[in-house]
Write a protein that holds these residues in place. Structure first.
Motif, PDB file in Angstrom:
ATOM      1  N   LYS A 148       0.838  -1.213   0.000  1.00 38.56           N
ATOM      2  CA  LYS A 148       0.000   0.000   0.000  1.00 38.56           C
ATOM      3  C   LYS A 148       0.871   1.261   0.000  1.00 38.56           C
ATOM      4  CE  LYS A 148      -2.035  -1.062   3.944  1.00 38.56           C
ATOM      5  NZ  LYS A 148      -1.334  -2.315   4.259  1.00 38.56           N
ATOM      6  N   SER A 149       1.824   1.303   0.926  1.00 41.70           N
ATOM      7  CA  SER A 149       2.679   2.500   1.021  1.00 41.70           C
ATOM      8  C   SER A 149       3.496   2.678  -0.244  1.00 41.70           C
ATOM      9  CB  SER A 149       3.617   2.405   2.223  1.00 41.70           C
ATOM     10  OG  SER A 149       2.875   2.390   3.413  1.00 41.70           O
ATOM     11  N   THR A 150       3.979   1.553  -0.780  1.00 43.93           N
ATOM     12  CA  THR A 150       4.778   1.622  -2.007  1.00 43.93           C
ATOM     13  C   THR A 150       3.957   2.260  -3.132  1.00 43.93           C
ATOM     14  OG1 THR A 150       5.938  -0.366  -1.306  1.00 43.93           O
ATOM     15  CG2 THR A 150       6.123   0.223  -3.621  1.00 43.93           C
ATOM     16  N   MET A 201      -2.727  10.024   1.741  1.00 37.55           N
ATOM     17  CA  MET A 201      -2.627   9.788   3.184  1.00 37.55           C
ATOM     18  C   MET A 201      -2.246   8.340   3.466  1.00 37.55           C
ATOM     19  SD  MET A 201      -6.032  11.934   4.312  1.00 37.55           S
ATOM     20  CE  MET A 201      -5.408  12.887   5.681  1.00 37.55           C
ATOM     21  N   ASP A 202      -1.229   8.161   4.301  1.00 39.36           N
ATOM     22  CA  ASP A 202      -0.747   6.823   4.616  1.00 39.36           C
ATOM     23  C   ASP A 202      -1.023   6.505   6.086  1.00 39.36           C
ATOM     24  OD1 ASP A 202       0.420   4.372   4.653  1.00 39.36           O
ATOM     25  OD2 ASP A 202       2.364   5.023   3.888  1.00 39.36           O
ATOM     26  N   GLU A 203      -2.110   5.829   6.355  1.00 39.77           N
ATOM     27  CA  GLU A 203      -2.534   5.444   7.693  1.00 39.77           C
ATOM     28  C   GLU A 203      -2.389   6.615   8.683  1.00 39.77           C
ATOM     29  OE1 GLU A 203      -2.143   1.556   8.838  1.00 39.77           O
ATOM     30  OE2 GLU A 203      -1.110   0.838   7.033  1.00 39.77           O
ATOM     31  N   PRO A 204      -2.977   7.778   8.354  1.00 39.84           N
ATOM     32  CA  PRO A 204      -2.711   8.971   9.160  1.00 39.84           C
ATOM     33  C   PRO A 204      -3.298   8.908  10.566  1.00 39.84           C
ATOM     34  CG  PRO A 204      -4.472   9.404   7.606  1.00 39.84           C
ATOM     35  CD  PRO A 204      -3.916   8.065   7.242  1.00 39.84           C
TER      36      PRO A 204
HETATM   37 MG   LIG Z   1       2.494   0.990   4.880  1.00 38.24          MG
END
Ligand SMILES: [Mg+2]
Ligand SMILES: Nc1ncnc2c1ncn2[C@@H]1O[C@H](COP(=O)(O)OP(=O)(O)O)[C@@H](O)[C@H]1O
Length: 265
Positions: A48-50, A160-163
């Motif tokens: 996901k982050s990638t 947004m990454d798991e904010p």
């Molecule tokens: Mg991640």
């Protein structure tokens, strides 16, 4: 032509010490329209982050292309604001100066920076805290500063990454509600990464479910539930059951794949 386009993305990471290659993402294509609130949902390590970092311009695909308004993304840009799990604020700068930090880097004067920051400080409900320093803020308030900073970059595109992952349950609910208000107010296009089914269904106008690593798209669901989302409603819980079933099936497949003995000749 869609607003944001990911075309046949493959991403591998090299581990030079162990001389191995990790296939993190395996042929993902995804298109986002303007004003969509897309939640990318998947287990830890699925990429996901990638994927988000490629839209942000921090990472590059090994194969495939990422485009915004039909232009290939070649690096971070002022057209995309990013919010991370940790707000990473400058502890020596007051709230307003953190929010307008990108303008400081551009050499914009103090008065102009302060003026530009104010509407976003108001939008995240931090009015009155302009002169506070990050050390004096709660986790939720610090993350509000992070959101205001991304809005000032450009309220049209927020990544947004798991904010909210590090926040307590009550603060998380408040922030989710506020984010929906912000999304509506600024007509933003949001790509929001989460591993929480509830969060994805509370926020998203669309939920994209990824498989286990290597990440592929497993399912892509339009969420038409009225807002604010009622987590106790039958419709919400039917959707939740469906998504949980997909995720459980996916976990089972991943587990079986790990158990399959490899045959050597
Ligand atoms: Mg991640
Ligand atoms: N910079 C990197 N170098 C090597 N491997 C990486 C790097 N970034 C991510 N990975 C690997 O790629 C996979 C996907 O990671 P990530 O995108 O962080 O997953 P998620 O955000 O879904 O938890 C993981 O196996 C992770 O270890």
């Amino acid at each position: 032509m869609s607003f944001i386009q990911l075309n046949n993305i493959v991403k591998t990471f090299n581990d030079s010490q162990r001389q191995t290659e990790t296939l993190a993402i395996d042929d993902i294509s995804l298109s986002l329209e303007k004003k969509e609130f897309a939640c990318l949902l998947g287990p830890s390590g699925c990429g996901k982050s990638t994927l988000l970092n490629m839209v942000a311009g921090f990472e590059y695909p090994t194969l495939g292309s990422v485009k915004i308004e039909n232009k290939v993304i070649t690096g971070p840009g002022a057209d995309r604001g990013m919010v991370f799990q940790q707000p990473n604020l400058m502890p020596w700068l007051p709230v307003w100066d953190n929010v307008a930090f990108s303008l400081k880097l551009q050499g914009v004067g103090r008065k102009q920076r302060q003026d530009a920051a104010q509407q976003y400080i108001d939008a995240v409900n931090l009015t009155g805290f302009e002169q506070h320093f990050p050390g004096a803020l709660s986790g939720g308030m610090a993350q509000r500063v992070g959101i205001a900073r991304a809005l000032l970059q450009n309220p049209a595109v927020i990544l947004m990454d798991e904010p909210f992952a590090a926040l307590d349950a009550q603060t998380k609910l408040e922030m989710q509600e506020e984010l929906v208000t912000i999304w509506q107010k600024y007509n933003s296009t949001i790509l929001f990464v989460t591993h929480s089914v509830d969060e994805a269904l509370i926020l998203g106008s669309r939920v994209v479910i990824m498989t286990h690593r290597p990440g592929k798209i497993r399912d892509d669901i339009k969420i038409d539930l009225e807002r604010p989302r009622d987590v106790t409603s039958n419709q919400f819980n039917e959707l939740k059951r469906y998504v949980l079933d997909v995720i459980r099936e996916e976990a089972k497949l991943a587990h079986e794949a790990q158990q399959t003995p490899t045959i050597s000749h």
